[in-house]
Design a protein around this motif. Structure first.
Motif, mmCIF file in Angstrom:
data_model
loop_
_atom_site.group_PDB
_atom_site.id
_atom_site.type_symbol
_atom_site.label_atom_id
_atom_site.label_comp_id
_atom_site.label_asym_id
_atom_site.label_seq_id
_atom_site.Cartn_x
_atom_site.Cartn_y
_atom_site.Cartn_z
ATOM 1 N N LEU A 25 -11.091 11.029 -8.066
ATOM 2 C CA LEU A 25 -10.281 9.966 -8.621
ATOM 3 C C LEU A 25 -9.155 10.078 -9.030
ATOM 4 O O LEU A 25 -8.579 11.283 -9.401
ATOM 5 N N PRO A 26 -8.161 9.099 -8.858
ATOM 6 C CA PRO A 26 -6.633 9.205 -9.122
ATOM 7 C C PRO A 26 -6.620 9.618 -10.438
ATOM 8 O O PRO A 26 -7.336 8.795 -11.514
ATOM 9 N N VAL A 27 -5.428 10.309 -10.833
ATOM 10 C CA VAL A 27 -5.154 10.408 -12.447
ATOM 11 C C VAL A 27 -3.998 9.652 -12.511
ATOM 12 O O VAL A 27 -3.038 10.260 -11.804
ATOM 13 N N PRO A 28 -3.898 8.802 -13.250
ATOM 14 C CA PRO A 28 -2.723 8.034 -13.608
ATOM 15 C C PRO A 28 -1.421 8.882 -14.006
ATOM 16 O O PRO A 28 -1.591 9.508 -14.923
ATOM 17 N N SER A 29 -0.381 8.930 -13.255
ATOM 18 C CA SER A 29 0.899 9.853 -13.573
ATOM 19 C C SER A 29 2.075 8.711 -14.106
ATOM 20 O O SER A 29 1.881 7.570 -14.353
ATOM 21 N N ALA A 30 3.222 9.337 -14.328
ATOM 22 C CA ALA A 30 4.306 8.306 -14.877
ATOM 23 C C ALA A 30 4.699 7.493 -13.934
ATOM 24 O O ALA A 30 5.306 6.489 -14.007
ATOM 25 N N GLY A 31 4.396 7.596 -12.611
ATOM 26 C CA GLY A 31 4.973 6.670 -11.640
ATOM 27 C C GLY A 31 3.775 5.342 -11.249
ATOM 28 O O GLY A 31 3.900 4.475 -10.771
ATOM 29 N N THR A 32 2.486 5.324 -11.758
ATOM 30 C CA THR A 32 1.475 4.672 -11.678
ATOM 31 C C THR A 32 1.200 4.057 -12.926
ATOM 32 O O THR A 32 1.078 4.703 -14.291
ATOM 33 N N THR A 33 0.740 2.784 -13.139
ATOM 34 C CA THR A 33 0.053 2.198 -14.382
ATOM 35 C C THR A 33 -1.344 2.397 -14.375
ATOM 36 O O THR A 33 -2.121 2.178 -15.511
ATOM 37 N N GLY A 34 -1.907 2.982 -13.419
ATOM 38 C CA GLY A 34 -3.543 3.092 -13.504
ATOM 39 C C GLY A 34 -4.031 1.661 -13.079
ATOM 40 O O GLY A 34 -5.448 1.477 -13.416
ATOM 41 N N ALA A 35 -3.406 0.623 -12.971
ATOM 42 C CA ALA A 35 -3.796 -0.601 -12.610
ATOM 43 C C ALA A 35 -3.345 -1.259 -11.221
ATOM 44 O O ALA A 35 -2.384 -0.737 -11.002
ATOM 45 N N THR A 36 -4.071 -1.971 -10.666
ATOM 46 C CA THR A 36 -3.798 -2.454 -9.443
ATOM 47 C C THR A 36 -4.090 -3.999 -9.661
ATOM 48 O O THR A 36 -4.914 -4.456 -10.190
ATOM 49 N N LEU A 37 -2.989 -4.803 -8.765
ATOM 50 C CA LEU A 37 -3.178 -6.338 -8.612
ATOM 51 C C LEU A 37 -3.907 -6.459 -7.509
ATOM 52 O O LEU A 37 -3.650 -5.974 -6.564
ATOM 53 N N ILE A 55 -9.409 1.398 -5.464
ATOM 54 C CA ILE A 55 -9.614 2.342 -4.328
ATOM 55 C C ILE A 55 -11.089 2.382 -3.803
ATOM 56 O O ILE A 55 -11.287 2.260 -2.665
ATOM 57 N N VAL A 56 -12.103 1.866 -4.574
ATOM 58 C CA VAL A 56 -13.302 1.660 -4.149
ATOM 59 C C VAL A 56 -13.431 0.705 -3.285
ATOM 60 O O VAL A 56 -14.247 0.425 -2.261
ATOM 61 N N LEU A 57 -12.628 -0.387 -3.925
ATOM 62 C CA LEU A 57 -12.831 -1.637 -2.745
ATOM 63 C C LEU A 57 -12.186 -1.516 -1.441
ATOM 64 O O LEU A 57 -12.648 -1.812 -0.612
ATOM 65 N N VAL A 58 -11.219 -0.586 -1.501
ATOM 66 C CA VAL A 58 -10.538 -0.512 -0.019
ATOM 67 C C VAL A 58 -11.373 0.414 0.747
ATOM 68 O O VAL A 58 -11.609 0.396 1.857
ATOM 69 N N LEU A 59 -12.035 1.475 0.050
ATOM 70 C CA LEU A 59 -12.966 2.374 0.696
ATOM 71 C C LEU A 59 -14.021 1.719 1.248
ATOM 72 O O LEU A 59 -14.617 1.978 2.663
ATOM 73 N N ALA A 63 -11.508 -4.626 0.508
ATOM 74 C CA ALA A 63 -10.008 -5.108 0.103
ATOM 75 C C ALA A 63 -8.927 -4.167 1.072
ATOM 76 O O ALA A 63 -9.228 -2.996 1.604
ATOM 77 N N GLU A 64 -7.800 -4.542 1.276
ATOM 78 C CA GLU A 64 -6.837 -3.813 2.019
ATOM 79 C C GLU A 64 -5.701 -3.409 1.228
ATOM 80 O O GLU A 64 -5.228 -4.352 0.433
ATOM 81 N N SER A 65 -4.952 -2.230 1.432
ATOM 82 C CA SER A 65 -3.780 -1.945 0.390
ATOM 83 C C SER A 65 -2.784 -2.807 0.913
ATOM 84 O O SER A 65 -2.386 -2.672 2.257
ATOM 85 N N VAL A 66 -1.855 -3.374 0.174
ATOM 86 C CA VAL A 66 -0.714 -4.151 0.583
ATOM 87 C C VAL A 66 0.417 -3.471 0.096
ATOM 88 O O VAL A 66 1.566 -3.258 0.788
ATOM 89 N N VAL A 82 -2.486 5.906 -3.512
ATOM 90 C CA VAL A 82 -3.070 4.908 -4.588
ATOM 91 C C VAL A 82 -2.827 3.520 -4.484
ATOM 92 O O VAL A 82 -1.329 3.210 -4.592
ATOM 93 N N PRO A 83 -3.375 2.532 -4.371
ATOM 94 C CA PRO A 83 -2.958 1.018 -4.181
ATOM 95 C C PRO A 83 -2.494 0.635 -5.509
ATOM 96 O O PRO A 83 -2.948 0.672 -6.536
#
Ligand SMILES: [Zn+2]
Length: 201
Positions: A25-37, A55-59, A63-66, A82-83
């Motif tokens: 699973l992704p580890v939120p880094s400085a570039g991500t909020t760890g949250a997806t709209l 990610i679970v929804l996309v896999l 859902a599809e990544s926009v 990471v979406p």
């Protein structure tokens, strides 16, 4: 071949649905909020979910990544950026609350983080008609204000001070506002929320 009695078999009943979870699973880094709209199939914003959930929804092809972050997560057989914004592949009908909850953060966001009286940086909320005079704690009577204006105004009315509001405080509406009362907004969500770039949250 005898058939089993109805209801005797547990096979075929899906029960509570469990999505496959990526092994890494992704580890939120400085570039991500760890949250997806999360957008509806119609691109209307629905809610914010964890990046892990997205990610679970996309896999699961629900859902599809926009829009996605530079970070890549590796699941068992696939690698996935990471979406940041995902869109449901099927339309869901969601009942919305009739009004946006009044909160300090939401008032600050509506008023652009600035004092409605002087344009300075807002640090507090002010009741236009003071509560001591029967003013209500409602969207049309609550504004963002700086400490100085709030202190100066105290329990006086605008007429007594000779002050005026640039425009009447309004109750916010629209998709973006369902998300704003509770959390900060990733800049990459703005175009989907119909938010101007200049309004920070
Ligand atoms: Zn002020």
């Amino acid at each position: 071949m005898p058939r089993s009695a109805p209801g005797s078999s547990s096979a075929g009943h899906p029960g509570p649905r469990r999505d496959p979870v990526p092994s890494l699973l992704p580890v939120p880094s400085a570039g991500t909020t760890g949250a997806t709209l999360l957008l509806n199939a119609t691109y209307e914003p629905l809610c914010v979910v964890s990046s892990r959930r997205a990610i679970v929804l996309v896999l699961a092809e629900k859902a599809e990544s926009v829009d996605s972050a530079p970070e890549v997560v590796h699941a068992e057989t696939v690698s996935l950026a990471v979406p940041v914004v995902v869109r449901l592949t099927r339309f869901v009908r969601v009942p919305y609350p009739a009004s946006v909850p009044l909160s300090r953060r939401a008032v600050f966001t509506r008023d652009g983080q600035t004092c409605v009286y002087c344009g300075g940086s807002a640090t507090s909320i002010d009741h236009v008609v003071p509560r001591s005079r029967g003013g209500t704690h409602t969207w049309d009577n609550v504004v963002a204000a700086c400490r100085r204006c709030n202190h100066t105004k105290a329990d006086r009315s605008l007429a007594e001070l000779g002050w005026a509001l640039p425009h009447p405080p309004r109750t916010p509406s629209g998709a973006a506002w369902r998300l704003l009362g509770t959390r900060s907004v990733d800049p990459r969500w703005r175009e989907w929320l119909g938010m101007p770039e200049s309004v920070s949250a």
